[in-house]
Write a protein that holds these residues in place. Structure first.
Motif, mmCIF file in Angstrom:
data_model
loop_
_atom_site.group_PDB
_atom_site.id
_atom_site.type_symbol
_atom_site.label_atom_id
_atom_site.label_comp_id
_atom_site.label_asym_id
_atom_site.label_seq_id
_atom_site.Cartn_x
_atom_site.Cartn_y
_atom_site.Cartn_z
ATOM 1 N N PRO A 114 0.805 -1.229 0.000
ATOM 2 C CA PRO A 114 0.000 0.000 0.000
ATOM 3 C C PRO A 114 0.833 1.271 0.000
ATOM 4 O O PRO A 114 0.400 2.294 -0.553
ATOM 5 C CB PRO A 114 -0.825 -0.130 1.293
ATOM 6 N N ARG A 115 2.008 1.251 0.614
ATOM 7 C CA ARG A 115 2.850 2.455 0.641
ATOM 8 C C ARG A 115 3.203 2.895 -0.782
ATOM 9 O O ARG A 115 3.275 4.092 -1.089
ATOM 10 C CB ARG A 115 4.115 2.163 1.430
ATOM 11 N N LEU A 116 3.425 1.928 -1.687
ATOM 12 C CA LEU A 116 3.781 2.221 -3.069
ATOM 13 C C LEU A 116 2.561 2.301 -3.992
ATOM 14 O O LEU A 116 2.708 2.390 -5.209
ATOM 15 C CB LEU A 116 4.758 1.155 -3.591
ATOM 16 N N ASP A 117 1.357 2.210 -3.386
ATOM 17 C CA ASP A 117 0.095 2.257 -4.139
ATOM 18 C C ASP A 117 -0.051 1.101 -5.116
ATOM 19 O O ASP A 117 -0.762 1.206 -6.131
ATOM 20 C CB ASP A 117 -0.057 3.588 -4.889
ATOM 21 N N LEU A 118 0.590 -0.021 -4.817
ATOM 22 C CA LEU A 118 0.467 -1.191 -5.690
ATOM 23 C C LEU A 118 -0.834 -1.955 -5.443
ATOM 24 O O LEU A 118 -1.124 -2.925 -6.155
ATOM 25 C CB LEU A 118 1.672 -2.123 -5.479
ATOM 26 N N ASP A 119 -1.611 -1.517 -4.448
ATOM 27 C CA ASP A 119 -2.920 -2.119 -4.203
ATOM 28 C C ASP A 119 -4.022 -1.354 -4.925
ATOM 29 O O ASP A 119 -5.208 -1.606 -4.692
ATOM 30 C CB ASP A 119 -3.210 -2.176 -2.698
#
Length: 315
Positions: A114-119
């Motif tokens: 989630p930190r890298l917005d991969l979700d």
């Protein structure tokens, strides 16, 4: 990716510590980048995991190849591979950033997803295990990830499955590891985080020998492998067990030497950090995989993500 990370860190250092410390940090990274260049010449650029042949990919966080080779006792074929990253952040950025993996469901216990917005749109779905964080162990238990993977395998039977376990990454959750100082990163009464075990070792202030830390680290691997072995019985298709990166336990970088290093810093490509296991279990009949548009996934709040990263030693 590495350049973007270094620029981001440089801005943080410049903002917090000024231009002199920024310059010192840049100079310290020169020999690392020279070593990285030589490493790539010798070993190649690494493996993009989504380009490989598998139905299920089980990621063991911070698992060294040599430790895995010593501890594994399952039916399958072991190969060494070169990871694209020496930390979870680098591994995830370089494998998944700006890619559409809509034939894949990602069961996740790592806060960097989630930190890298991969979700958000990268995968067909992301199953968030961070809500099941164990506050006493300061991590997500491996059985939590295994159970979520079983549910995802049943619910998304026509999708590739990634299950990202946090072990053997510290905190150490076995009997030996729980007795060590610095196995997690609790926040003390003054609001400051405790020192993580790798920092204790690097400073020479650890209250345990390196041999004891190795034992705790291997214990973490044995605990997660027990869950993996059970999970394999419930997964259809071809399964690969791998790692996002390894971990330094007192090795020196080369060919330009360094002082002894611990942990897994971003952008340091050395065998102990980026040589990872690739253990192939052929399994049963292959699944019929298809791509579909992403579905909305639950995600942890930004404050929760930051707390989880801090507990795992990334802050």
């Amino acid at each position: 990716m590495a350049l973007r990370h270094h620029l981001r860190k440089a801005r943080e250092i410049l903002s917090n510590e000024g231009p002199l410390e920024t310059a010192k940090s840049a100079i310290r990274f020169v020999p690392i980048e020279v070593n990285n260049y030589i490493f790539r010449l010798r070993h190649g650029s690494g493996t993009y995991v989504m380009d490989e042949d598998w139905d299920n990919l089980l990621i063991l966080d911070a698992c060294r190849y040599d430790m895995f080779a010593d501890q594994i006792d399952l039916d399958g074929a072991l190969e060494p591979r070169i990871s694209l990253g020496s930390s979870s952040e680098e591994f995830l950025e370089r494998n998944f950033d700006s890619r559409a993996c809509h034939d894949t469901v990602y069961v996740n216990a790592n806060p960097y997803i989630p930190r890298l917005d991969l979700d958000r749109g990268t995968f067909h779905a992301v199953i968030n295990c961070l809500e099941d964080w164990d506050p006493d162990l300061e991590t997500v238990r491996p059985e939590t990830v295994a159970d979520a993977a079983r549910d995802a395998h049943e619910s998304f039977s026509n999708k590739r499955l990634v299950a990202h376990f946090m072990q053997p990454h510290h905190p150490f959750i076995g009997e030996t590891g729980r007795d060590l100082t610095g196995t997690g990163l609790s926040i003390d009464s003054d609001g400051e985080r405790d020192t993580v075990i790798w920092e204790y070792l690097e400073s020479g202030d650890a209250d345990a020998s390196l041999e004891t830390v190795w034992a705790a680290y291997k214990e973490n691997l044995d605990i997660v492998l027990a869950e993996v072995e059970s999970l394999l019985e419930d997964l259809e298709g071809k399964t690969v067990i791998t790692a996002d990166h390894g971990n330094l336990l007192g090795e020196r970088l080369s060919p330009i030497p360094s002082r002894r290093k611990y942990g897994h810093p971003y952008g340091v490509h050395t065998p102990e950090l980026v040589r990872v296991p690739w253990f192939i279990c052929e399994g049963s009949e292959r699944r019929d995989i298809r791509s579909d548009p992403p579905v909305e996934s639950e995600r942890a709040s930004d404050s929760e993500i930051e707390k989880r990263l801090e507990a795992l030693g990334y802050k």
